[in-house]
Design a protein around this motif. Structure first.
Motif, PDB file in Angstrom:
ATOM      1  N   ALA A   1       0.861  -1.191   0.000  1.00  0.00           N
ATOM      2  CA  ALA A   1       0.000   0.000   0.000  1.00  0.00           C
ATOM      3  C   ALA A   1       0.896   1.239   0.000  1.00  0.00           C
ATOM      4  N   PRO A   2       0.432   2.321  -0.601  1.00  0.00           N
ATOM      5  CA  PRO A   2       1.235   3.551  -0.606  1.00  0.00           C
ATOM      6  C   PRO A   2       1.553   4.013   0.814  1.00  0.00           C
ATOM      7  N   GLU A   3       2.762   4.492   1.005  1.00  0.00           N
ATOM      8  CA  GLU A   3       3.161   4.989   2.317  1.00  0.00           C
ATOM      9  C   GLU A   3       2.286   6.169   2.709  1.00  0.00           C
ATOM     10  N   GLY A   4       1.814   6.164   3.929  1.00  0.00           N
ATOM     11  CA  GLY A   4       0.974   7.244   4.426  1.00  0.00           C
ATOM     12  C   GLY A   4      -0.497   7.114   4.063  1.00  0.00           C
ATOM     13  N   ALA A   5      -0.876   5.996   3.440  1.00  0.00           N
ATOM     14  CA  ALA A   5      -2.287   5.796   3.089  1.00  0.00           C
ATOM     15  C   ALA A   5      -3.113   5.749   4.374  1.00  0.00           C
ATOM     16  N   PRO A   6      -4.256   6.438   4.400  1.00  0.00           N
ATOM     17  CA  PRO A   6      -5.055   6.465   5.631  1.00  0.00           C
ATOM     18  C   PRO A   6      -5.716   5.117   5.911  1.00  0.00           C
ATOM     19  N   LEU A   7      -5.875   4.813   7.176  1.00  0.00           N
ATOM     20  CA  LEU A   7      -6.594   3.620   7.613  1.00  0.00           C
ATOM     21  C   LEU A   7      -8.066   4.000   7.718  1.00  0.00           C
ATOM     22  N   LEU A   8      -8.919   3.309   6.968  1.00  0.00           N
ATOM     23  CA  LEU A   8     -10.344   3.633   6.932  1.00  0.00           C
ATOM     24  C   LEU A   8     -11.125   2.690   7.839  1.00  0.00           C
ATOM     25  N   ASP A   9     -12.153   3.217   8.498  1.00  0.00           N
ATOM     26  CA  ASP A   9     -13.042   2.328   9.233  1.00  0.00           C
ATOM     27  C   ASP A   9     -13.916   1.590   8.206  1.00  0.00           C
ATOM     28  N   VAL A  10     -14.632   0.587   8.634  1.00  0.00           N
ATOM     29  CA  VAL A  10     -15.393  -0.262   7.716  1.00  0.00           C
ATOM     30  C   VAL A  10     -16.417   0.543   6.920  1.00  0.00           C
ATOM     31  N   GLU A  11     -17.145   1.424   7.574  1.00  0.00           N
ATOM     32  CA  GLU A  11     -18.173   2.208   6.875  1.00  0.00           C
ATOM     33  C   GLU A  11     -17.554   3.059   5.770  1.00  0.00           C
ATOM     34  N   ARG A  12     -16.468   3.737   6.078  1.00  0.00           N
ATOM     35  CA  ARG A  12     -15.793   4.577   5.074  1.00  0.00           C
ATOM     36  C   ARG A  12     -15.218   3.717   3.950  1.00  0.00           C
ATOM     37  N   ALA A  13     -14.631   2.570   4.287  1.00  0.00           N
ATOM     38  CA  ALA A  13     -14.078   1.678   3.260  1.00  0.00           C
ATOM     39  C   ALA A  13     -15.180   1.203   2.316  1.00  0.00           C
ATOM     40  N   LEU A  14     -16.341   0.873   2.847  1.00  0.00           N
ATOM     41  CA  LEU A  14     -17.459   0.450   1.993  1.00  0.00           C
ATOM     42  C   LEU A  14     -17.954   1.591   1.109  1.00  0.00           C
ATOM     43  N   ASN A  15     -17.989   2.804   1.645  1.00  0.00           N
ATOM     44  CA  ASN A  15     -18.390   3.953   0.838  1.00  0.00           C
ATOM     45  C   ASN A  15     -17.409   4.197  -0.298  1.00  0.00           C
TER      46      ASN A  15
END
Length: 59
Positions: A10-24
């Motif tokens: 994964a790109p360095e510094g990529a944000p960690l998304l919660d499940v709801e945001r990842a699904l969106n």
């Protein structure tokens, strides 16, 4: 490209998304889900489940 947490490519510094945001984000037509890290295998069934729920609500 959306990756599973902890994926070393994964790109360095990529944000960690919660499940709801990842699904969106995953529901966006231009978003690609990585098949190598397991992201696609984890999120695709959840997205399909939401499509079915949405279809039931419109009946």
């Amino acid at each position: 490209m959306l990756h599973a947490p902890g994926w070393e490519e994964a790109p360095e510094g990529a944000p960690l998304l919660d499940v709801e945001r990842a699904l969106n984000v995953a529901d966006n037509l231009v978003t690609q889900l990585c098949t190598l890290c397991g992201c696609a295998q984890e999120l695709t069934p959840l997205l399909q489940g939401f499509d079915q729920i949405g279809g039931l609500d419109s009946m």
